[in-house]
Design a protein around this motif. Structure first.
Motif, PDB file in Angstrom:
ATOM      1  N   PHE A  15       0.886  -1.159   0.000  1.00  0.00           N
ATOM      2  CA  PHE A  15       0.000   0.000   0.000  1.00  0.00           C
ATOM      3  C   PHE A  15       0.931   1.218   0.000  1.00  0.00           C
ATOM      4  CE2 PHE A  15      -3.967   1.777  -0.039  1.00  0.00           C
ATOM      5  CZ  PHE A  15      -4.878   1.488   0.965  1.00  0.00           C
ATOM      6  N   GLU A  19      -2.135  11.821   7.681  1.00  0.00           N
ATOM      7  CA  GLU A  19      -2.950  12.185   6.514  1.00  0.00           C
ATOM      8  C   GLU A  19      -4.221  12.911   6.935  1.00  0.00           C
ATOM      9  OE1 GLU A  19      -2.421   9.140   7.629  1.00  0.00           O
ATOM     10  OE2 GLU A  19      -4.356   8.111   7.742  1.00  0.00           O
ATOM     11  N   HIS A  34      -6.566  10.982  -1.997  1.00  0.00           N
ATOM     12  CA  HIS A  34      -6.973  10.669  -0.624  1.00  0.00           C
ATOM     13  C   HIS A  34      -8.037  11.681  -0.195  1.00  0.00           C
ATOM     14  CE1 HIS A  34      -6.456   9.611   3.705  1.00  0.00           C
ATOM     15  NE2 HIS A  34      -6.266   8.409   3.167  1.00  0.00           N
ATOM     16  N   HIS A  35      -8.403  11.696   1.074  1.00  0.00           N
ATOM     17  CA  HIS A  35      -9.504  12.563   1.514  1.00  0.00           C
ATOM     18  C   HIS A  35      -9.251  14.036   1.200  1.00  0.00           C
ATOM     19  CE1 HIS A  35     -10.339   8.848   3.387  1.00  0.00           C
ATOM     20  NE2 HIS A  35      -9.911   9.091   4.603  1.00  0.00           N
ATOM     21  N   TRP A  76      -9.523   0.261  -5.005  1.00  0.00           N
ATOM     22  CA  TRP A  76      -9.634   0.191  -3.547  1.00  0.00           C
ATOM     23  C   TRP A  76     -10.354   1.459  -3.093  1.00  0.00           C
ATOM     24  CZ3 TRP A  76      -9.354   1.405   1.453  1.00  0.00           C
ATOM     25  CH2 TRP A  76      -9.027   0.419   2.405  1.00  0.00           C
ATOM     26  N   ASP A  82     -12.314   4.073  -0.606  1.00  0.00           N
ATOM     27  CA  ASP A  82     -12.284   4.453   0.801  1.00  0.00           C
ATOM     28  C   ASP A  82     -13.205   5.675   0.958  1.00  0.00           C
ATOM     29  OD1 ASP A  82      -9.573   5.190   3.167  1.00  0.00           O
ATOM     30  OD2 ASP A  82     -11.530   4.270   3.426  1.00  0.00           O
ATOM     31  N   TRP A 140     -18.109   5.962   4.275  1.00  0.00           N
ATOM     32  CA  TRP A 140     -18.894   5.657   5.480  1.00  0.00           C
ATOM     33  C   TRP A 140     -19.948   6.709   5.817  1.00  0.00           C
ATOM     34  CZ3 TRP A 140     -13.456   5.744   5.479  1.00  0.00           C
ATOM     35  CH2 TRP A 140     -12.901   7.015   5.719  1.00  0.00           C
ATOM     36  N   ARG A 200     -15.752  -2.157   0.262  1.00  0.00           N
ATOM     37  CA  ARG A 200     -15.841  -0.841   0.920  1.00  0.00           C
ATOM     38  C   ARG A 200     -16.475   0.208   0.009  1.00  0.00           C
ATOM     39  NH1 ARG A 200     -12.330   1.581   5.315  1.00  0.00           N
ATOM     40  NH2 ARG A 200     -11.662  -0.530   5.775  1.00  0.00           N
ATOM     41  N   GLU A 221      -8.951  -3.377   8.577  1.00  0.00           N
ATOM     42  CA  GLU A 221      -8.007  -2.243   8.514  1.00  0.00           C
ATOM     43  C   GLU A 221      -7.294  -2.182   9.853  1.00  0.00           C
ATOM     44  OE1 GLU A 221      -9.164   1.165   9.979  1.00  0.00           O
ATOM     45  OE2 GLU A 221      -7.224   2.040   9.505  1.00  0.00           O
ATOM     46  N   ARG A 222      -6.002  -2.456   9.893  1.00  0.00           N
ATOM     47  CA  ARG A 222      -5.174  -2.487  11.103  1.00  0.00           C
ATOM     48  C   ARG A 222      -5.639  -3.546  12.107  1.00  0.00           C
ATOM     49  NH1 ARG A 222      -5.750   2.327  13.857  1.00  0.00           N
ATOM     50  NH2 ARG A 222      -7.678   2.632  12.687  1.00  0.00           N
ATOM     51  N   CYS A 239      -5.514  -4.517   5.389  1.00  0.00           N
ATOM     52  CA  CYS A 239      -4.488  -3.496   5.156  1.00  0.00           C
ATOM     53  C   CYS A 239      -3.900  -3.096   6.513  1.00  0.00           C
ATOM     54  CB  CYS A 239      -5.046  -2.285   4.411  1.00  0.00           C
ATOM     55  SG  CYS A 239      -6.435  -1.468   5.193  1.00  0.00           S
ATOM     56  N   TRP A 241      -0.902   6.323   8.105  1.00  0.00           N
ATOM     57  CA  TRP A 241      -0.862   5.834   6.725  1.00  0.00           C
ATOM     58  C   TRP A 241       0.031   6.759   5.910  1.00  0.00           C
ATOM     59  CZ3 TRP A 241      -3.070   1.166   5.666  1.00  0.00           C
ATOM     60  CH2 TRP A 241      -3.988   0.683   6.594  1.00  0.00           C
TER      61      TRP A 241
HETATM   62  C1  16Z Z   1     -11.715   7.773  11.251  1.00  0.00           C
HETATM   63  O1  16Z Z   1     -10.873   6.670  11.156  1.00  0.00           O
HETATM   64  C2  16Z Z   1     -10.256   6.499   9.950  1.00  0.00           C
HETATM   65  C3  16Z Z   1     -10.696   7.166   8.807  1.00  0.00           C
HETATM   66  C4  16Z Z   1     -10.032   6.965   7.602  1.00  0.00           C
HETATM   67  C5  16Z Z   1      -8.961   6.102   7.531  1.00  0.00           C
HETATM   68  C6  16Z Z   1      -8.291   5.935   6.214  1.00  0.00           C
HETATM   69  C7  16Z Z   1      -6.807   6.151   6.339  1.00  0.00           C
HETATM   70  O2  16Z Z   1      -6.437   7.489   6.073  1.00  0.00           O
HETATM   71  C8  16Z Z   1      -6.232   5.214   5.294  1.00  0.00           C
HETATM   72  O3  16Z Z   1      -6.405   5.714   3.977  1.00  0.00           O
HETATM   73  C9  16Z Z   1      -7.094   3.994   5.555  1.00  0.00           C
HETATM   74  C10 16Z Z   1      -6.947   2.908   4.520  1.00  0.00           C
HETATM   75  N1  16Z Z   1      -8.457   4.570   5.570  1.00  0.00           N
HETATM   76  C11 16Z Z   1      -9.438   3.661   6.198  1.00  0.00           C
HETATM   77  C12 16Z Z   1      -8.520   5.436   8.671  1.00  0.00           C
HETATM   78  C13 16Z Z   1      -9.171   5.621   9.880  1.00  0.00           C
END
Ligand code: 16Z
Length: 449
Positions: free
Chosen positions: A30, A53, A101-102, A193, A195, A198, A228, A254-255, A274, A282
């Motif tokens: 990643f 990030e 990314h965001h 992928w 993201d 949510w 996702r 995730e983690r 991931c 990240w």
């Molecule tokens: C609010 O908790 C979060 C929100 C977004 C993430 C993002 C991270 O920035 C990274 O891109 C991961 C894969 N994604 C879930 C992680 C935890």
């Protein structure tokens, strides 16, 4: 049962060649790289412990200030070839890059927003450089894309008014166009992928997530999308309102990893975990002293753990703003790579064996029938490795590095593999051959209760 228009489009694993290749790859790199790598978690001399990030929100930085980081993006030490060679040496078979990314900054010269690489001092199409360099090393490239976009004026967290609906529809059209642009202009991309899906705004537009999946698979035949991305008619995510997995593989890990005893349900579908090297970074963070930093062997065990449960493992790297890879990540790539050079065959094209988890480590099942791998992380002081086999299965041989080991049948469907009693610096691999006959005339006495 709910009647769904935008629910799961398939039950069971995909069996086409593209998915079998994705599955067999098993180990991916990643890469989180964007404007956030420039400040690296530090703003106005203050270090923020939250994920680097997310610095824009942790440090409450105004959009215009954050966006002007674009004019500083000029990674002098960036070499796509060096990154690709490092990933190759690590044994990664695919790489997933944050196209956006965001923060909304695009690593490619998108024609749908000016907030992209072409307007930075660097100027060149970083995404193309990475796709070409990694593909040249025989590594597949997948695109991470954040639907959540802090930069775009039409992004909405929820839909609370007609104006929100109109604006968010413009945003969804923008994102749809960007995704079509990515799939069209980078035709070797294998998977997407998603993201940042949510929020209620996305959950209320499940139809869009369905349309995106359909479009990507039309533009790029065989393309793979993660669960996702998907919301159904009723806002259910990953699994639709009837409990069916949407997308082509489950991407909720995730983690964290599924438990090898209690979470065996994941072996029924494709999935990917991931993982960050620090606890939760990240993007590049200047100060890694603020949390535990996983060692190469901790991460290698996670890779084997994931493979043993039929999943893919996506290990994250966060390059610095200048394009350099930090020493900790270089060491991880080198140490994992040194083991993968000789033992990659227990990972690639291997998966869940269906045998009961034992304390010494993990089983992986290679594609070759009647063989199993034992990957030993916790050698018992006795040197005796317990193996419980499914009813009727017999172990005929066990060997390590081509050297035969004694296999002793000790009870019904139970064996001990006699291993050396000494310290090992790296996990040890034992290959089991099954078949043949059990112990002659063995009658084992069931426990008296
Ligand atoms: C609010 O908790 C979060 C929100 C977004 C993430 C993002 C991270 O920035 C990274 O891109 C991961 C894969 N994604 C879930 C992680 C935890």
């Amino acid at each position: 049962e709910f009647k769904l228009q935008y629910g799961a489009q398939r039950t069971g694993k995909r069996t086409d060649a593209a998915m079998e290749r994705w599955r067999g790859n098993r180990f991916g790199q990643f890469i989180h790289w964007g404007l956030y790598a420039i400040p690296g978690g530090v703003w106005n001399g203050k270090t923020y412990n939250y994920a680097a990030e997310f610095l824009k929100s942790s440090a409450k930085i105004p959009g215009s200030t954050w966006d002007s980081l674009m004019y500083q993006f000029n990674p002098k030490k960036f070499s796509a070839k060096e990154w690709a060679r490092m990933a190759k040496r690590m044994g990664a078979k695919y790489m997933t890059i944050t196209t956006k990314h965001h923060e909304g900054f695009c690593l490619w010269p998108s024609r749908f927003t000016e907030f992209n690489i072409s307007r930075t001092p660097y100027g060149k199409d970083i995404l193309k450089e990475l796709v070409d360099a990694y593909n040249a090393e025989g590594i597949d490239v997948n695109f991470y894309y954040s639907v959540l976009d802090w930069h775009h004026p039409d992004w909405r967290y929820d839909i609370k008014s007609p104006e929100d609906s109109v604006a968010f529809r413009r945003y969804l059209d923008f994102a749809f166009n960007q995704l079509k642009e990515l799939a069209t202009n980078y035709p070797t991309v294998k998977a997407f992928w998603f993201d940042g899906t949510w929020d209620n705004s996305v959950k209320k537009n499940g139809w869009w997530t369905y349309e995106v999946e359909q479009m990507l698979k039309q533009v790029s035949p065989g393309a793979i999308v993660n669960s996702r991305l998907r919301a159904d008619d009723r806002g259910a995510r990953h699994f639709d309102s009837n409990g069916q997995l949407m997308g082509d593989y489950e991407s909720g890990y995730e983690r964290r990893l599924p438990d090898p005893v209690t979470d065996l349900k994941v072996t029924k579908w494709d999935w990917e975990a991931c993982m960050t090297v620090p606890e939760n970074q990240w993007g590049y963070h200047k100060d890694w002293s603020i949390s535990h930093v996983k060692s190469p062997l901790e991460l290698l065990e996670m890779l084997v753990h994931t493979t043993s449960m039929g999943g893919n493992f996506l290990l994250n790297f966060g390059p610095a703003g200048d394009g350099s890879i930090r020493p900790e990540e270089q060491r991880i790539a080198a140490e994992i790579g040194s083991w993968m050079q000789n033992n990659g065959n227990v990972i690639y094209n291997s998966g869940y064996a269906g045998w009961e988890k034992q304390d010494w480590g993990y089983f992986t099942a290679p594609s070759r029938p009647n063989t199993l791998n034992m990957v030993v992380f916790n050698l018992p002081v006795s040197g005796l490795l317990k193996v419980k086999v499914p009813a009727g299965v017999k172990i005929s041989t066990a060997s390590t590095g081509g050297k035969k080991l004694r296999v002793e049948e000790i009870a019904k469907n139970q064996y001990l593999v006699h291993f050396e009693r000494k310290w090992f610096a790296m996990p040890q691999v034992i290959v089991l051959e099954t078949g043949g006959e059990g112990k002659k005339g063995a009658q084992y006495q069931d426990a008296k209760t």
